[in-house]
Every structure is written in structure tokens, then in C-alpha cells.
Design a protein around this motif. Sequence first.
Motif, PDB file in Angstrom:
ATOM      1  N   ARG A 412       0.841  -1.203   0.000  1.00 52.61           N
ATOM      2  CA  ARG A 412       0.000   0.000   0.000  1.00 52.61           C
ATOM      3  C   ARG A 412       0.875   1.252   0.000  1.00 52.61           C
ATOM      4  N   TYR A 413       0.539   2.178  -0.875  1.00 52.61           N
ATOM      5  CA  TYR A 413       1.263   3.456  -0.930  1.00 52.61           C
ATOM      6  C   TYR A 413       0.350   4.638  -0.602  1.00 52.61           C
ATOM      7  N   TYR A 414      -0.846   4.606  -1.164  1.00 54.44           N
ATOM      8  CA  TYR A 414      -1.760   5.739  -0.967  1.00 54.44           C
ATOM      9  C   TYR A 414      -2.615   5.509   0.273  1.00 54.44           C
ATOM     10  N   HIS A 415      -2.450   6.389   1.236  1.00 53.58           N
ATOM     11  CA  HIS A 415      -3.226   6.346   2.474  1.00 53.58           C
ATOM     12  C   HIS A 415      -3.970   7.676   2.599  1.00 53.58           C
ATOM     13  N   PRO A 416      -5.237   7.723   2.210  1.00 48.11           N
ATOM     14  CA  PRO A 416      -5.982   8.990   2.216  1.00 48.11           C
ATOM     15  C   PRO A 416      -6.042   9.618   3.603  1.00 48.11           C
ATOM     16  N   GLY A 417      -6.022  10.959   3.595  1.00 52.21           N
ATOM     17  CA  GLY A 417      -6.181  11.692   4.844  1.00 52.21           C
ATOM     18  C   GLY A 417      -7.650  11.848   5.193  1.00 52.21           C
ATOM     19  N   LYS A 418      -7.906  12.675   6.188  1.00 47.94           N
ATOM     20  CA  LYS A 418      -9.282  12.841   6.664  1.00 47.94           C
ATOM     21  C   LYS A 418      -9.842  14.221   6.364  1.00 47.94           C
ATOM     22  N   ALA A 419      -9.043  15.087   5.681  1.00 54.97           N
ATOM     23  CA  ALA A 419      -9.480  16.463   5.440  1.00 54.97           C
ATOM     24  C   ALA A 419     -10.190  16.584   4.099  1.00 54.97           C
ATOM     25  N   GLY A 420     -11.180  17.483   4.043  1.00 52.98           N
ATOM     26  CA  GLY A 420     -11.849  17.809   2.799  1.00 52.98           C
ATOM     27  C   GLY A 420     -12.420  16.607   2.087  1.00 52.98           C
ATOM     28  N   ALA A 421     -12.307  16.632   0.751  1.00 54.98           N
ATOM     29  CA  ALA A 421     -12.887  15.564  -0.066  1.00 54.98           C
ATOM     30  C   ALA A 421     -12.193  14.239   0.143  1.00 54.98           C
ATOM     31  N   GLU A 422     -11.004  14.230   0.733  1.00 51.97           N
ATOM     32  CA  GLU A 422     -10.261  12.987   0.877  1.00 51.97           C
ATOM     33  C   GLU A 422     -10.910  12.057   1.903  1.00 51.97           C
ATOM     34  N   ALA A 423     -11.698  12.609   2.794  1.00 53.86           N
ATOM     35  CA  ALA A 423     -12.405  11.748   3.750  1.00 53.86           C
ATOM     36  C   ALA A 423     -13.352  10.807   3.011  1.00 53.86           C
ATOM     37  N   GLU A 424     -14.049  11.324   2.008  1.00 55.24           N
ATOM     38  CA  GLU A 424     -14.958  10.501   1.207  1.00 55.24           C
ATOM     39  C   GLU A 424     -14.171   9.501   0.358  1.00 55.24           C
ATOM     40  N   ILE A 425     -13.020   9.963  -0.169  1.00 55.87           N
ATOM     41  CA  ILE A 425     -12.170   9.069  -0.962  1.00 55.87           C
ATOM     42  C   ILE A 425     -11.654   7.928  -0.090  1.00 55.87           C
ATOM     43  N   ALA A 426     -11.301   8.244   1.149  1.00 51.20           N
ATOM     44  CA  ALA A 426     -10.810   7.222   2.074  1.00 51.20           C
ATOM     45  C   ALA A 426     -11.869   6.150   2.303  1.00 51.20           C
ATOM     46  N   GLU A 427     -13.114   6.572   2.422  1.00 53.68           N
ATOM     47  CA  GLU A 427     -14.200   5.614   2.636  1.00 53.68           C
ATOM     48  C   GLU A 427     -14.383   4.727   1.403  1.00 53.68           C
ATOM     49  N   SER A 428     -14.282   5.341   0.209  1.00 54.21           N
ATOM     50  CA  SER A 428     -14.414   4.561  -1.027  1.00 54.21           C
ATOM     51  C   SER A 428     -13.290   3.540  -1.142  1.00 54.21           C
ATOM     52  N   LEU A 429     -12.082   3.954  -0.785  1.00 52.45           N
ATOM     53  CA  LEU A 429     -10.944   3.041  -0.880  1.00 52.45           C
ATOM     54  C   LEU A 429     -11.100   1.883   0.109  1.00 52.45           C
ATOM     55  N   ARG A 430     -11.606   2.176   1.303  1.00 49.55           N
ATOM     56  CA  ARG A 430     -11.837   1.108   2.281  1.00 49.55           C
ATOM     57  C   ARG A 430     -12.821   0.082   1.737  1.00 49.55           C
ATOM     58  N   ALA A 431     -13.855   0.577   1.068  1.00 48.76           N
ATOM     59  CA  ALA A 431     -14.860  -0.336   0.500  1.00 48.76           C
ATOM     60  C   ALA A 431     -14.247  -1.188  -0.614  1.00 48.76           C
ATOM     61  N   ILE A 432     -13.416  -0.581  -1.461  1.00 41.36           N
ATOM     62  CA  ILE A 432     -12.765  -1.320  -2.550  1.00 41.36           C
ATOM     63  C   ILE A 432     -11.855  -2.403  -1.988  1.00 41.36           C
ATOM     64  N   LEU A 433     -11.061  -2.038  -0.994  1.00 41.10           N
ATOM     65  CA  LEU A 433     -10.126  -2.999  -0.411  1.00 41.10           C
ATOM     66  C   LEU A 433     -10.877  -4.137   0.289  1.00 41.10           C
ATOM     67  N   ALA A 434     -11.994  -3.782   0.929  1.00 41.42           N
ATOM     68  CA  ALA A 434     -12.789  -4.815   1.600  1.00 41.42           C
ATOM     69  C   ALA A 434     -13.361  -5.785   0.571  1.00 41.42           C
ATOM     70  N   TRP A 435     -13.855  -5.253  -0.550  1.00 36.49           N
ATOM     71  CA  TRP A 435     -14.413  -6.106  -1.605  1.00 36.49           C
ATOM     72  C   TRP A 435     -13.341  -7.020  -2.177  1.00 36.49           C
ATOM     73  N   LYS A 436     -12.174  -6.465  -2.445  1.00 33.52           N
ATOM     74  CA  LYS A 436     -11.102  -7.266  -3.008  1.00 33.52           C
ATOM     75  C   LYS A 436     -10.612  -8.320  -2.024  1.00 33.52           C
ATOM     76  N   GLY A 437     -10.594  -7.940  -0.773  1.00 28.96           N
ATOM     77  CA  GLY A 437     -10.225  -8.929   0.244  1.00 28.96           C
ATOM     78  C   GLY A 437     -11.218 -10.060   0.281  1.00 28.96           C
ATOM     79  N   GLN A 438     -12.500  -9.750   0.132  1.00 24.24           N
ATOM     80  CA  GLN A 438     -13.550 -10.772   0.136  1.00 24.24           C
ATOM     81  C   GLN A 438     -13.390 -11.686  -1.065  1.00 24.24           C
ATOM     82  N   GLU A 439     -13.104 -11.059  -2.254  1.00 26.38           N
ATOM     83  CA  GLU A 439     -12.962 -11.860  -3.465  1.00 26.38           C
ATOM     84  C   GLU A 439     -11.751 -12.765  -3.368  1.00 26.38           C
ATOM     85  N   GLU A 440     -10.631 -12.206  -2.855  1.00 30.50           N
ATOM     86  CA  GLU A 440      -9.417 -12.989  -2.771  1.00 30.50           C
ATOM     87  C   GLU A 440      -9.531 -14.120  -1.727  1.00 30.50           C
TER      88      GLU A 440
END
Length: 442
Positions: A412-440
Motif C-alpha cells: 500500500r502506498y496511498y493512504h488517504p487523509g481525513k481532510a476535505g474531499a479525501e475523507a470521502e475518498i478514504a471511505e471509497s478506498l476502504r470499501a474497494i479494499l474490503a471487496w477485493k479482500g472478500q474476493e481474494e
Amino acid sequence: MEQYSLFDDRAAMNPLASRLRPESLKEFAGQEHLLGEGKVLRRLIDSDQIPSMIFWGPPGVGKTTLASIIASRTHAEFVNFSAVTSGIREIKEVMARAENSRRMGIKTLLFVDEIHRFNKAQQDAFLPYVEKGSIILIGATTENPSFEINAALLSRCKVFVLKALTTENVKELLLQALRSPKGFGYLEVSIEESLLTAIAIFANGDARTALNTLEMAITNGQLDKTGRTTVTREIVDQCIGGKALLYDKNGEEHYNLISALHKSMRNSDPDAAVYWLARMLEAGEDPLYVARRLIRFASEDVGMADSQALTVAVNAYQASHFIGMPECSVHLTHAAVYLSMAPKSNSLYMAYEQAKLDAKRQLAEPVPLQLRNAPTALMKELHYGEQYEYAHDTEEKLTHMQCLPESMRGRRYYHPGKAGAEAEIAESLRAILAWKGQEEGR
């Protein structure tokens, strides 16, 4: 001893910059990275192996002078050609003379000032003569050759980047002008060293501007009964169009001020940011340099927290490029204040820095087969592109395909912060990683 005044015939000579034009490499100021002992251009000159070249650099650094010195060292006929006043007809006339000279064993060094002003057809007219060796072409440009010189012509020329003269380089030229008989050595001139420094700083690495300014200051100096000419601070201020701030663009203060601007914006302090911005611009800093730093800041310190910041910074650069100083100061202020007030995140900067370390350690890491294209039959036989999963074919627009090399799985390289629009991006990334973890995990 005979005393001269500014009203003698000597004052009606050529401009000071012309009278002091260097005639040898020893007299030439600056460009040590090219002309120092053992440096590439110096070796080419000393061995008389001069190729066609492009000199790229700011005004007043000696591009024409250097070409003339090279011509004298290589025993070539020197032809000074201006792209501003010449067209294809003039080019062909010069080329015909050069071809005749070549048949008689005489080299022709053709110096083309502002070569970027020639259009494609005009630049193409040089090609056959450069290829045949009828001419050694030296073009001078203040613009990036990659964008302004035809690729065919550029490929046949060696590009040398000439740097702006340092304040010390320029100051030494001013002192030489005061000492040299070709300059003002025949006069008794009184001028404080601090004023020479002010002129050197004002010239911004341009020797011609510095010498012209000194000449104007001495011409307007106070001449007393003994024949001494005194140059005062008031006279210098008038000649440079206002009081010069102590600011060396190539020295420590340059970096101190841009650091102050950068860190004020990072600390969300718009007032301090505007102050440091004004300090730089009013001292003569290139507004495009400041604009480039703002563009960097927009991604390094704001990033995904407010992606609009990059748009604002790039627009400020474009506006500054279009209209220049002093009008563009308000556009740079707009960008500096916006960046100061934007939410902050350095996650993009940190992501790249961490990836850079891995990339340097593992430069030979192969691209996974599933990510390779297979445009040929051989590549298909070698399994290029096999097991590639097209995300658009899935309902989720996601697949569990591994995109990193196997040895780096899960990095992992990109770790979203919690400020501004990145808070929403962080949530989206968590969902993507969770889905991929489930698939794998299936």
C-alpha cells in the motif's frame, strides 16, 4: 595626466556592452558547467570538433558572443543571422555562399539568433546544408527547443543549456567595465560597491542589462571640477526604475523566501503567504517561477483533499504567462490565498516517495503477464495478456486481478487523509479494499 569627461568623443562610442564584448574564452563570464576545464563544450572547442548546436538560455548570457568566440577558435567564417529579419530567400543566399566556401576548404559557422522565430519551412531549409557539412549551425533561443525547434533539425544539433549569470558574475563584469580602457577606465568614477550590487541584482543575470544600466548611471553622474564622476543611490534608483530590493535569485535569500511562502500556505496563513509573495515579486522574481511552485504545492500539500486547488494553480500560471507583471500579481495572490485556505493532505507526496523507494530497489521487477499487451502472435504465444480481467465487464466495475508484481502483493502506498474531499475518498478506498479482500478470500 589628461582628464576626459563624459562629453568627449569616447562617450559617442558604441554601447558599453558592445565595447566590452569578450573576444576569448578567458574573458567570457559564467557557463563554467560548459566551459570549465574538462567540460564537454570546452573539450569540443579545444579539439576543434564543433558540431551544430543549439544554445538555450535567458537573454544576456552571451549566446552570440560565445558563438563568435567559437568561430574564431575554429578558424571559420562567422555569419550572424537573425530570425527576426530574415526569410527563406536570405537563408538560401547564405547557404549558397557557404557551399562555395566549403568547396574552397573554408568552414562557415552560421549563428542564428532567436531561431525559434523561424517557421517549419524556414528551419527545414537548413537541414540539407547541416547534413552535408556546408555549415556549422549554432542557433540561439530563449524558448524550450523541444517545443520550438523542428524534431529533424533538433536531432542533428547538440543542445547546450546556458544559465543566467550569477550576481557575482555580473558584478565582476561591472567592475571590469570601470577598470577597462574599453569601458570607463579613462574616467575617474566614484560608485559605492552596494550600488554595483544593486545593479547586478536588478539585471537578473543579464550582462547586457547590467552594462547598459551602469552606462546610463555614469552618463547621468555628477561631474565635479576635478573631473570625477560620482554616481549616487538616487541616480541608480532612477536608472533601474525604482529602489532595488536586496534579493539574489540564485542565492540563499531566494530559497529562504520561497520556503517562507510554501510553509505559510501549508500552515493555512494567507496573510503571511501574501506578504512573502509580494516580497518576491516586488524584488523582481520571475512570476512563472512562483506559479510553478504553487502548482507543486497544490498536489504536494493539498492533493486529493481539494483537487480544485491544482486547477486554480495551473490557471494562475496560465494567467501569469499571458499578461506578466505587474498585472499577474493578483492572479498569484488568488492562488496563494486559495491554497492557504484549502484543506491539507500530503498523502499523494507520501505515496510517491514510498513507491519511489521500491521502484529504485526493484527496477527489474517484471510487469505481470496479465497486464501486458499482446499485439503480435509471438507475444500471444508467450501468454502476454492472458488472464486479464476487464473491470467494465463486471457489475461492481472491480476485479480481483493482481496488478502489482507478485513479490509486492498487498503493498500500500496511498493512504488517504481525513481532510476535505479525501475523507470521502478514504471511505471509497476502504470499501474497494474490503471487496477485493472478500474476493481474494474465496
